[in-house]
Motif scaffolding. Sequence first.
Motif, PDB file in Angstrom:
ATOM      1  N   GLN A   1       6.334  35.474  24.104  1.00 57.81           N
ATOM      2  CA  GLN A   1       7.542  36.058  24.046  1.00 57.81           C
ATOM      3  C   GLN A   1       7.981  36.140  22.535  1.00 57.81           C
ATOM      4  OE1 GLN A   1      10.887  34.268  26.237  1.00 57.81           O
ATOM      5  NE2 GLN A   1      12.352  35.571  25.554  1.00 57.81           N
ATOM      6  N   VAL A   2       8.240  37.299  22.106  1.00 58.58           N
ATOM      7  CA  VAL A   2       8.391  37.537  20.575  1.00 58.58           C
ATOM      8  C   VAL A   2       9.839  37.785  20.628  1.00 58.58           C
ATOM      9  CG1 VAL A   2       7.847  38.734  18.731  1.00 58.58           C
ATOM     10  CG2 VAL A   2       6.145  38.244  20.079  1.00 58.58           C
ATOM     11  N   GLY A   3      10.753  36.918  19.714  1.00 59.74           N
ATOM     12  CA  GLY A   3      12.218  36.872  19.492  1.00 59.74           C
ATOM     13  C   GLY A   3      12.750  36.222  20.502  1.00 59.74           C
ATOM     14  N   LEU A   4      13.149  35.046  20.287  1.00 65.88           N
ATOM     15  CA  LEU A   4      13.618  34.071  21.313  1.00 65.88           C
ATOM     16  C   LEU A   4      15.430  34.230  21.364  1.00 65.88           C
ATOM     17  CD1 LEU A   4      11.661  30.967  20.677  1.00 65.88           C
ATOM     18  CD2 LEU A   4      11.245  32.677  22.509  1.00 65.88           C
ATOM     19  N   GLY A   5      15.828  34.429  19.997  1.00 68.93           N
ATOM     20  CA  GLY A   5      17.378  34.797  20.217  1.00 68.93           C
ATOM     21  C   GLY A   5      18.006  33.366  20.746  1.00 68.93           C
TER      22      GLY A   5
ATOM     23  N   CYS B   1       0.957  28.553  30.652  1.00 66.88           N
ATOM     24  CA  CYS B   1       0.645  28.501  28.957  1.00 66.88           C
ATOM     25  C   CYS B   1       1.209  29.515  28.455  1.00 66.88           C
ATOM     26  CB  CYS B   1      -0.908  28.694  28.693  1.00 66.88           C
ATOM     27  SG  CYS B   1      -2.006  27.258  29.473  1.00 66.88           S
ATOM     28  N   GLY B   2       2.162  29.366  27.462  1.00 68.45           N
ATOM     29  CA  GLY B   2       2.853  30.401  26.785  1.00 68.45           C
ATOM     30  C   GLY B   2       2.993  30.024  25.328  1.00 68.45           C
ATOM     31  N   VAL B   3       3.428  31.156  24.752  1.00 65.86           N
ATOM     32  CA  VAL B   3       3.541  31.246  22.934  1.00 65.86           C
ATOM     33  C   VAL B   3       4.866  31.813  22.725  1.00 65.86           C
ATOM     34  CG1 VAL B   3       2.770  31.937  20.935  1.00 65.86           C
ATOM     35  CG2 VAL B   3       0.956  31.544  22.641  1.00 65.86           C
ATOM     36  N   ALA B   4       5.687  30.999  21.889  1.00 63.47           N
ATOM     37  CA  ALA B   4       6.999  31.694  21.793  1.00 63.47           C
ATOM     38  C   ALA B   4       7.031  31.676  20.269  1.00 63.47           C
ATOM     39  CB  ALA B   4       8.044  30.545  22.244  1.00 63.47           C
TER      40      ALA B   4
ATOM     41  N   LEU C   1       7.602  19.922  27.448  1.00 61.44           N
ATOM     42  CA  LEU C   1       6.889  21.092  28.057  1.00 61.44           C
ATOM     43  C   LEU C   1       5.488  21.216  27.648  1.00 61.44           C
ATOM     44  CD1 LEU C   1       9.841  23.811  27.529  1.00 61.44           C
ATOM     45  CD2 LEU C   1       9.019  22.499  29.678  1.00 61.44           C
ATOM     46  N   ARG C   2       4.419  21.284  28.172  1.00 61.32           N
ATOM     47  CA  ARG C   2       3.091  21.163  28.005  1.00 61.32           C
ATOM     48  C   ARG C   2       2.455  22.716  27.671  1.00 61.32           C
ATOM     49  NH1 ARG C   2       1.187  17.583  32.862  1.00 61.32           N
ATOM     50  NH2 ARG C   2       0.937  19.486  33.487  1.00 61.32           N
ATOM     51  N   ASN C   3       1.519  22.673  27.081  1.00 66.00           N
ATOM     52  CA  ASN C   3       0.884  24.151  27.224  1.00 66.00           C
ATOM     53  C   ASN C   3       1.923  25.259  26.396  1.00 66.00           C
ATOM     54  OD1 ASN C   3      -1.256  22.697  28.353  1.00 66.00           O
ATOM     55  ND2 ASN C   3      -0.820  23.479  30.694  1.00 66.00           N
ATOM     56  N   VAL C   4       2.577  24.809  25.883  1.00 66.85           N
ATOM     57  CA  VAL C   4       3.454  25.630  25.040  1.00 66.85           C
ATOM     58  C   VAL C   4       3.329  25.596  23.534  1.00 66.85           C
ATOM     59  CG1 VAL C   4       5.962  26.240  24.976  1.00 66.85           C
ATOM     60  CG2 VAL C   4       5.255  25.754  27.044  1.00 66.85           C
ATOM     61  N   ALA C   5       3.278  26.585  22.920  1.00 66.14           N
ATOM     62  CA  ALA C   5       3.374  26.513  21.265  1.00 66.14           C
ATOM     63  C   ALA C   5       4.660  27.479  20.803  1.00 66.14           C
ATOM     64  CB  ALA C   5       2.124  27.368  20.756  1.00 66.14           C
ATOM     65  N   LEU C   6       5.334  26.855  19.838  1.00 62.47           N
ATOM     66  CA  LEU C   6       6.403  27.717  19.267  1.00 62.47           C
ATOM     67  C   LEU C   6       5.987  27.987  17.714  1.00 62.47           C
ATOM     68  CD1 LEU C   6       7.601  25.747  21.495  1.00 62.47           C
ATOM     69  CD2 LEU C   6       9.560  26.234  20.313  1.00 62.47           C
ATOM     70  N   VAL C   7       6.121  28.987  17.422  1.00 63.76           N
ATOM     71  CA  VAL C   7       5.779  29.513  16.241  1.00 63.76           C
ATOM     72  C   VAL C   7       6.980  30.222  15.413  1.00 63.76           C
ATOM     73  CG1 VAL C   7       4.090  31.030  14.732  1.00 63.76           C
ATOM     74  CG2 VAL C   7       3.573  30.101  16.954  1.00 63.76           C
ATOM     75  N   GLN C   8       7.376  29.605  14.292  1.00 70.01           N
ATOM     76  CA  GLN C   8       8.306  30.197  13.482  1.00 70.01           C
ATOM     77  C   GLN C   8       7.923  31.167  12.489  1.00 70.01           C
ATOM     78  OE1 GLN C   8      10.084  29.211  10.169  1.00 70.01           O
ATOM     79  NE2 GLN C   8      11.517  30.504  10.625  1.00 70.01           N
ATOM     80  N   ALA C   9       7.882  32.551  12.861  1.00 71.68           N
ATOM     81  CA  ALA C   9       7.465  33.386  11.970  1.00 71.68           C
ATOM     82  C   ALA C   9       7.829  34.668  12.692  1.00 71.68           C
ATOM     83  CB  ALA C   9       5.942  33.728  12.115  1.00 71.68           C
ATOM     84  N   ALA C  10       7.640  35.728  11.665  1.00 71.73           N
ATOM     85  CA  ALA C  10       8.110  37.116  12.080  1.00 71.73           C
ATOM     86  C   ALA C  10       6.703  37.905  12.365  1.00 71.73           C
ATOM     87  CB  ALA C  10       8.989  37.736  11.075  1.00 71.73           C
TER      88      ALA C  10
END
Length: 164
Positions: free
Chosen positions: A23-27, A61-64, A84-93
Amino acid sequence: MSGYYGAYQYGHFPRGRRAHVVQVGLGDNRTFLHDMVAVRRQEYHTGVGWLLNACSEGDICGVAVEPVWEHFEAAHELAKENRLRNVALVQAALGEYSGRTAIYRVQEPEKSQLDWLDEDDREDYETQMSYLRNMSSVEAKSKHLHYFHQRLEQKFKLTVPIQE
């Protein structure tokens, strides 16, 4: 998930696993992270809840990815509090090149500016402001951001700052 120059990252994404959700752009709206928490709590859920129900516990598994710090921080807290396991959050554009750039977004107006709004205007304001809260613009103020920002200020006679 390594190799993101200049991006802040939280969480763990298992090496060699496929992502079920990117998911790109969580808002500040509902995200797959919210759905993961809702399924865990056995609450009613929408969005990607159907996908989560098809996966066994902890199997998804998810990437935010989110460029705006406040939205990223809220997602980070949600993931951390709910383990939450298997989840990566990335603060980037995401864009055509790597590097740093300006990100423009609206800020909340002073609360005193909203005091005069009646119930119908307040509801309309919240709807329009929710749209703007979730709209950021990279490198320059986009035509959409400018248009909806100006429309909000004129309609409600408010000063709504745009932050870089």
